[in-house]
Scaffold this active site. Structure first.
Site, PDB file in Angstrom:
ATOM      1  N   HIS A  56       0.855  -1.184   0.000  1.00 19.69           N
ATOM      2  CA  HIS A  56       0.000   0.000   0.000  1.00 19.69           C
ATOM      3  C   HIS A  56       0.897   1.241   0.000  1.00 19.69           C
ATOM      4  CE1 HIS A  56      -3.808  -2.088   1.865  1.00 19.69           C
ATOM      5  NE2 HIS A  56      -3.293  -2.753   0.840  1.00 19.69           N
ATOM      6  N   GLU A  58       1.113   3.862   1.789  1.00 20.73           N
ATOM      7  CA  GLU A  58       1.686   4.289   3.066  1.00 20.73           C
ATOM      8  C   GLU A  58       2.853   3.394   3.479  1.00 20.73           C
ATOM      9  OE1 GLU A  58      -1.508   3.599   2.376  1.00 20.73           O
ATOM     10  OE2 GLU A  58      -2.896   4.795   3.589  1.00 20.73           O
ATOM     11  N   CYS A  87      -5.580   2.121   5.942  1.00 19.75           N
ATOM     12  CA  CYS A  87      -6.253   0.890   6.367  1.00 19.75           C
ATOM     13  C   CYS A  87      -5.596   0.417   7.668  1.00 19.75           C
ATOM     14  CB  CYS A  87      -6.133  -0.167   5.273  1.00 19.75           C
ATOM     15  SG  CYS A  87      -4.494  -0.922   5.156  1.00 19.75           S
ATOM     16  N   CYS A  90      -1.828  -0.269   7.331  1.00 18.55           N
ATOM     17  CA  CYS A  90      -0.982   0.917   7.193  1.00 18.55           C
ATOM     18  C   CYS A  90      -0.953   1.725   8.488  1.00 18.55           C
ATOM     19  CB  CYS A  90      -1.475   1.771   6.032  1.00 18.55           C
ATOM     20  SG  CYS A  90      -1.246   0.966   4.430  1.00 18.55           S
TER      21      CYS A  90
HETATM   22 ZN    ZN Z   1      -3.182   0.228   3.682  1.00 17.00          ZN
END
Ligand code: ZN
Length: 160
Positions: A56, A58, A87, A90
């Site tokens: 992801h 991040e 999320c 992250c």
């Molecule tokens: Zn994430």
């Protein structure tokens, strides 16, 4: 950090997200890590292009920032700007990296509308391990106890 600085760094994160749309794959997510008023590292979602479900934006930005700063955490003073609310994975990564503050643009409801719904993760976390969709079973092993004891006794460990 002024509100206008926050806006500029967040706009950079969103620009990175928009750039994902120019590629054939990967969801539109971008993030930047800022320390001392400058961008240390950037990240874009790379899940499909890297075949990495943890890539992801991040996490990518945090990995890049730690590599750039040659450190395993970003304290003190790191700010994570991300195009969308992190999320749970992250968010946890931000905690492990000792990020001091997070600024995000779109929220989890916006992400869900776009097909990136992480509500199931928030639902899963508070459940007892045995009731989660991924069943978890503890099997205590003395060998595992030995590993922790060896770590506790290790004189030259780097605490983190
Ligand atoms: Zn994430």
């Amino acid at each position: 950090m002024s509100a206008s600085d926050d806006r500029a760094f967040l706009q950079r994160a969103v620009a990175l997200a928009a750039d994902c749309l120019t590629k054939p794959t990967d969801g539109p997510f971008g993030a930047v890590v800022v320390r001392d008023g400058r961008i240390v590292a950037e990240g874009q979602n790379r899940v499909t292009q890297d075949n990495d479900p943890t890539a992801h934006a991040e996490v990518v930005a945090i990995r890049n920032a730690c590599a750039a700063e040659n450190t395993f955490h970003l304290a003190p003073g790191a700010v994570l700007y991300t195009s969308c609310e992190p999320c749970p994975m992250c968010l946890a990564a931000a905690y492990w990296a000792k990020v001091e503050r997070i600024v995000f643009a779109s929220d989890r409801a916006d992400a869900a509308k776009a097909g990136f719904d992480d509500a199931f993760l928030y639902d899963e976390m508070p459940k007892p391990p045995g009731e989660r969709k991924i069943p978890m079973h503890r099997m205590a092993l003395s060998e595992a106890d030995d590993v922790f004891q060896a770590w506790i006794d290790k004189p030259d460990k780097i605490a983190y």
